[in-house]
Scaffold this active site. Structure first.
Site, mmCIF file in Angstrom:
data_model
loop_
_atom_site.group_PDB
_atom_site.id
_atom_site.type_symbol
_atom_site.label_atom_id
_atom_site.label_comp_id
_atom_site.label_asym_id
_atom_site.label_seq_id
_atom_site.Cartn_x
_atom_site.Cartn_y
_atom_site.Cartn_z
ATOM 1 N N ARG A 212 0.879 -1.190 0.000
ATOM 2 C CA ARG A 212 0.000 0.000 0.000
ATOM 3 C C ARG A 212 0.900 1.218 0.000
ATOM 4 O O ARG A 212 1.678 1.418 0.933
ATOM 5 C CB ARG A 212 -0.916 0.008 1.231
ATOM 6 C CG ARG A 212 -1.624 1.343 1.411
ATOM 7 C CD ARG A 212 -2.688 1.353 2.481
ATOM 8 N NE ARG A 212 -3.897 0.705 2.008
ATOM 9 C CZ ARG A 212 -5.090 0.826 2.586
ATOM 10 N NH1 ARG A 212 -5.226 1.580 3.669
ATOM 11 N NH2 ARG A 212 -6.151 0.204 2.101
ATOM 12 N N HIS B 296 -7.753 1.051 -6.199
ATOM 13 C CA HIS B 296 -7.888 0.180 -5.031
ATOM 14 C C HIS B 296 -8.568 -1.111 -5.520
ATOM 15 O O HIS B 296 -9.713 -1.400 -5.176
ATOM 16 C CB HIS B 296 -8.726 0.885 -3.963
ATOM 17 C CG HIS B 296 -8.613 0.293 -2.596
ATOM 18 N ND1 HIS B 296 -7.808 -0.805 -2.316
ATOM 19 C CD2 HIS B 296 -9.214 0.625 -1.419
ATOM 20 C CE1 HIS B 296 -7.925 -1.099 -1.026
ATOM 21 N NE2 HIS B 296 -8.761 -0.258 -0.466
ATOM 22 N N GLN C 264 -10.353 -3.725 -3.254
ATOM 23 C CA GLN C 264 -11.613 -3.231 -2.696
ATOM 24 C C GLN C 264 -12.746 -3.382 -3.721
ATOM 25 O O GLN C 264 -13.859 -3.777 -3.379
ATOM 26 C CB GLN C 264 -11.466 -1.750 -2.292
ATOM 27 C CG GLN C 264 -12.730 -1.151 -1.722
ATOM 28 C CD GLN C 264 -13.095 -1.721 -0.365
ATOM 29 O OE1 GLN C 264 -12.276 -1.710 0.542
ATOM 30 N NE2 GLN C 264 -14.312 -2.226 -0.212
ATOM 31 N N ARG D 225 -14.000 -8.459 1.890
ATOM 32 C CA ARG D 225 -12.588 -8.241 1.555
ATOM 33 C C ARG D 225 -11.802 -9.522 1.822
ATOM 34 O O ARG D 225 -10.987 -9.949 1.004
ATOM 35 C CB ARG D 225 -12.005 -7.099 2.411
ATOM 36 C CG ARG D 225 -12.491 -5.694 2.077
ATOM 37 C CD ARG D 225 -11.892 -5.186 0.776
ATOM 38 N NE ARG D 225 -10.430 -5.222 0.788
ATOM 39 C CZ ARG D 225 -9.651 -4.241 1.253
ATOM 40 N NH1 ARG D 225 -10.167 -3.132 1.709
ATOM 41 N NH2 ARG D 225 -8.329 -4.345 1.203
HETATM 42 N N1 NVA Z 1 -9.967 6.948 -1.198
HETATM 43 C C1 NVA Z 1 -9.596 6.536 0.135
HETATM 44 C C2 NVA Z 1 -9.846 5.073 0.313
HETATM 45 C C3 NVA Z 1 -9.531 4.553 1.687
HETATM 46 C C4 NVA Z 1 -9.697 3.064 1.808
HETATM 47 C C5 NVA Z 1 -8.143 6.883 0.407
HETATM 48 O O1 NVA Z 1 -7.304 6.677 -0.479
HETATM 49 O O2 NVA Z 1 -7.846 7.392 1.484
HETATM 50 N N1 CP Z 2 -11.279 0.065 2.667
HETATM 51 C C1 CP Z 2 -10.006 0.022 3.087
HETATM 52 O O1 CP Z 2 -9.068 -0.243 2.323
HETATM 53 O O2 CP Z 2 -9.850 0.250 4.419
HETATM 54 P P1 CP Z 2 -8.482 0.432 5.205
HETATM 55 O O3 CP Z 2 -7.882 1.742 4.779
HETATM 56 O O4 CP Z 2 -8.881 0.423 6.642
HETATM 57 O O5 CP Z 2 -7.567 -0.700 4.844
#
Ligand code: NVA
Ligand code: CP
Length: 301
Positions: A103, A130, A133, A287
């Site tokens: 990530r 993502h 997700q 997930r």
């Molecule tokens: N768009 C958000 C998704 C978090 C899971 C971010 O990148 O912070």
């Molecule tokens: N939806 C998601 O990726 O959540 P986190 O940021 O908690 O991993």
């Protein structure tokens, strides 16, 4: 040849059918409390350069429940924070792990990591998307409403976010119509929209986006790394909140998705998030089930 999962384009429509069928089976096994050990002896490494709750926990749970083991590393507590290159880090991890989830911020960093890694790399969220997700989201749609093919999905708010971009990409593999409801300046890049062909419709009117939709999705207005822009984003996206009045314009029985974490009172009202049409808790649980199927696919082939 190792196979990465950095964007949805890394697998095919046929792969996704097999993956979802396997995820349904793994979820059913879990509900029956059956033990599955398909990844016994395999090791997964998770590397986080941003915060996480679901991604961290769901990947760990997935791997352990399949009989494998996991190490989780935050870049802040590793030598990455002291300047060790991402390529050197990836090479070292390749010696220990059968798969890595990364990530990070920019996609150049993700791609450089994947290029240097000898083992499959999964994108656990980057600026560009993502994808894990989205798999859980579409799996949840299939579980609640049946085939995703032919459904209309409305995405509101910051449609240029990683979630918005991955939804656009997903139209090419899952056969749904996507309506984006966002102001000018929050649209995905024209090139990405062009790749999706005629499957994506963009409007500045949130009611038009939601009208008759089977699924209504939103995401935070300020993504991780954009905190300095928060005040401007609140102002410009005000009016795109998914609230009860807007949801009433969707199809009766429409479901609501949000990848979480959510900000009640900003991109979504508390009433909608906690209401009867919300599928967000299943979405979060899914997930894990979908990632189990993905880990099996990338590690076992
Ligand atoms: N768009 C958000 C998704 C978090 C899971 C971010 O990148 O912070
Ligand atoms: N939806 C998601 O990726 O959540 P986190 O940021 O908690 O991993």
């Amino acid at each position: 040849m190792k196979r990465d999962f950095l964007t949805l384009s890394d697998l095919t429509e046929a792969d996704y059918r097999v993956l979802f069928d396997r995820a349904h089976a793994l979820k059913a096994s879990r509900k029956r409390k059956e033990v599955v050990t398909s990844l016994a002896g395999r090791h997964l490494v998770l590397v986080f350069e941003k915060a996480s709750t679901r991604t961290h926990l769901s990947f760990e749970a997935a791997m352990y429940q399949l009989g494998g083991t996991v190490t989780t590393l935050s870049s802040a507590s590793s030598q990455i924070a002291r300047g060790e290159t991402i390529e050197d880090t990836a090479r070292v991890i390749s010696g220990y792990a059968d798969c890595v989830m990364f990530r990070t911020f920019g996609d150049e960093r993700l791609n450089a990591f994947a290029k240097a890694s000898a083992v499959p790399v999964i994108n656990g969220l980057s600026e560009g998307g993502h994808p894990v997700q989205i798999l859980a989201d579409l799996f949840t749609v299939e579980e609640r409403l049946g085939s995703v093919k032919g459904k209309t999905i409305a995405f509101l708010g910051d449609c240029a976010s990683n979630m918005g971009r991955s939804f656009v990409e997903a139209t090419r593999f899952f056969g749904f119509e996507l309506r984006l409801g966002c102001p000018e300046g929050y649209r995905p890049a024209a090139a990405l929209l062009a790749e999706a062909g005629g499957r994506v419709h963009v409007t500045a009117d949130p009611a038009e986006a939601v009208r008759g939709a089977d699924v209504v999705v939103t995401d935070v207005w300020t993504s991780m790394g954009q905190e300095a822009e928060s005040a401007r984003r609140m102002k410009e996206l005000h009016g795109y909140q998914l609230d009860e009045a807007l949801l009433a314009k969707a199809k009766p029985g429409a479901i609501v998705l949000h990848c979480l974490p959510a900000h009640r009172g900003e991109e979504i009202s508390a009433g909608v998030l906690d209401g009867p049409q919300s599928a967000v808790w299943d979405e979060a649980e899914n997930r894990m089930h979908v990632q189990k199927a993905l880990l099996e696919k990338l590690i076992l082939g």
